[in-house]
Design an enzyme around this catalytic site. Structure first.
Site, PDB file in Angstrom:
ATOM      1  CD  GLN A 135      24.964  27.706  33.183  1.00 14.54           C
ATOM      2  OE1 GLN A 135      24.032  27.626  32.461  1.00 14.54           O
ATOM      3  NE2 GLN A 135      24.766  27.506  34.738  1.00 14.54           N
ATOM      4  CB  CYS A 142      27.902  30.040  42.997  1.00 16.82           C
ATOM      5  SG  CYS A 142      26.862  29.092  43.657  1.00 16.82           S
ATOM      6  CG  ASP A 181      32.506  25.974  34.491  1.00 16.99           C
ATOM      7  OD1 ASP A 181      31.718  25.101  34.266  1.00 16.99           O
ATOM      8  OD2 ASP A 181      32.463  26.812  35.559  1.00 16.99           O
ATOM      9  CG  HIS A 196      29.940  28.425  39.505  1.00 13.71           C
ATOM     10  ND1 HIS A 196      30.417  27.841  40.245  1.00 13.71           N
ATOM     11  CD2 HIS A 196      28.527  28.699  39.477  1.00 13.71           C
ATOM     12  CE1 HIS A 196      29.221  27.211  41.241  1.00 13.71           C
ATOM     13  NE2 HIS A 196      28.216  27.763  40.685  1.00 13.71           N
ATOM     14  CE  LYS A 229      25.087  23.973  36.161  1.00 14.54           C
ATOM     15  NZ  LYS A 229      24.207  24.685  37.451  1.00 14.54           N
TER      16      LYS A 229
END
Ligand code: C6P
Length: 407
Positions: free
Chosen positions: A203, A364, A200, A123, A226
């Site tokens: 997700q 993104c 990261d 991303h 999220k």
């Protein structure tokens, strides 16, 4: 599916909505998840009963607010297996957390000739900060390439991660390909050459049981919105020694130890990174969200989401004229696709007319779109409140789109 998963949809009032006269099918949780009543209620309770600033005043409301805010930090720390609550820094989200590491840690520690390693599936939030760090320090940005199915080429990772590598930044789950990255393995490679591992988790943390110590991360970034929590709140988790050697980014109230006319010293971690009035309600809401997810069970959620992602990939791959991206299995709970001859934005528009909410665009991830050789894709993403009937509606919406554009 567990009983808790089977009945959880009723906790999400928004999912009772109709859109264009059809029952809403929400397949855009990778962009942001819906919120259960338990989280909405925690926000209402805070604002109705305990609203005050934290770590400042000594009146009852202020002490209640501080206890709730710090209680949320403890809940989040338990949720990710942190060794102490102080390793949890509240931020606005993943983007801010990654930028904090880039500015506060990497800019301070990197010099010309050093290397930062990332991947083309990242991303923009886990790419641009490293581009800028490299530009400012003279370090070089390098990439672990992808296999044709969108998984990470581990053999090449072993070549690109070398003695000059100071930092490896990788997403645990791709927001487009559904790829599950072998974080622990890459972290071992990074540590073997003395580099720090930045993960990261935007997700992954909402869907997978996260154990930061086993992951081998030095830093982990994720977003509350999220994972059933409010927008505007997220987390930077870091190993205490890494956080201690990192500079603050936001200078101002409550992040200091002592200030004179000419100089200032910093408060201890995590206050050092939380300058200004924080998103108190957001943190409390995130605390309620992680309690909610834990009660349902992260292992069950992960199994459920993966099942839906793999099923959707297989069912869409069988439809003539539909291209699906990323590995078939194992994969996470989302699937990016294109319908031949139809722009993804038009796909999303027709889906919306059917009450089916998906995302279309470059997500993104423009370098990934370049790698896929497409301008954009449609994407359906699943969460704990989705089930197989939603995949039926997804397939019906694809058929409707094909009829509309290819009569
Ligand atoms: N991806 C998507 O629809 P923020 O916006 O800071 O909460 O999260 C940024 C981010 C970072 N990394 C990954 C892997 C992500 O998926 C995201 C957010 C959303 O895919 C919005 S662009």
């Amino acid at each position: 599916m567990t009983a808790a998963l089977m009945t959880c949809k009723k906790d999400f009032p928004i999912l009772q909505r109709q859109v264009h006269g059809k029952p809403l099918v929400y397949l855009d949780s990778a962009a942001t998840s819906q919120k259960p009543v338990q989280v909405l209620e925690a926000l209402r309770q805070y604002y109705e009963h305990s609203n005050a600033n934290v770590h400042r005043s000594v009146h009852t409301l202020a002490e209640e607010a501080t206890a709730l805010y710090e209680g949320a930090r403890q809940k989040v720390a338990r949720f990710i297996g942190a060794s102490q609550p102080e390793e949890v820094v509240f931020t606005r989200g993943t983007t801010e957390a990654l930028n904090f590491v880039a500015r506060g840690w990497a800019e301070k520690h990197l010099k010309a000739g050093d290397e930062v390693v990332t991947s083309p599936m990242e991303h923009h939030s886990n790419l641009i900060p490293w581009q800028v760090v490299c530009r400012r320090t003279g370090a070089r940005l390098r990439f672990i390439e992808l296999n044709p199915d969108g998984t990470l080429n581990l053999e090449q990772a072993g070549e690109v991660i070398g003695p000059r590598t100071r930092l490896v930044a990788l997403s645990a789950l791709s927001n487009v390909l559904g790829t599950i990255n072998p974080i622990a393995e890459v972290a071992r490679m990074a540590h073997a050459v003395g580099a720090v591992m930045v993960v990261d988790g935007a997700q992954s943390v909402p869907h997978q049981l996260t154990r930061v110590m086993e992951m081998g991360a030095d830093f982990l970034a994720f977003s509350g919105h999220k994972m059933c929590g409010p927008t505007g709140i997220g987390v930077l988790w870091g190993k205490m020694e890494r956080l201690e050697e990192m500079d603050p980014i936001l200078y101002g109230g409550e992040m200091i130890a002592y200030v004179s006319r000419d100089t200032a010293t910093w408060a201890a971690v995590p206050a050092k990174f939380e300058g200004g009035t924080p998103h108190i309600a957001g943190a409390i809401g995130l605390g309620a969200a992680v309690e909610y997810l834990s009660a349902i069970g992260m292992e069950a959620i992960w199994e459920h989401d993966r099942y839906l992602g793999e099923l959707a990939w297989r069912r869409l791959a069988e439809i003539p004229g539909v291209a699906v991206y990323g590995p078939s299995a194992p994969r996470s709970g989302l699937v990016a696709f294109n319908i031949e001859g139809v722009h993804p934005h038009d796909v999303a528009q027709v889906f919306d007319s059917q009450g089916v909410a998906i995302r279309a665009g470059h997500h993104c991830c423009q370098p990934l779109m370049q790698w896929l050789e497409v301008g954009a894709t449609a994407r359906a993403s699943f969460y704990l409140y989705n089930d197989e009937s939603d995949i039926d509606r997804l397939v019906e919406a694809i058929e409707a789109t094909k009829r509309y554009f290819q009569p």
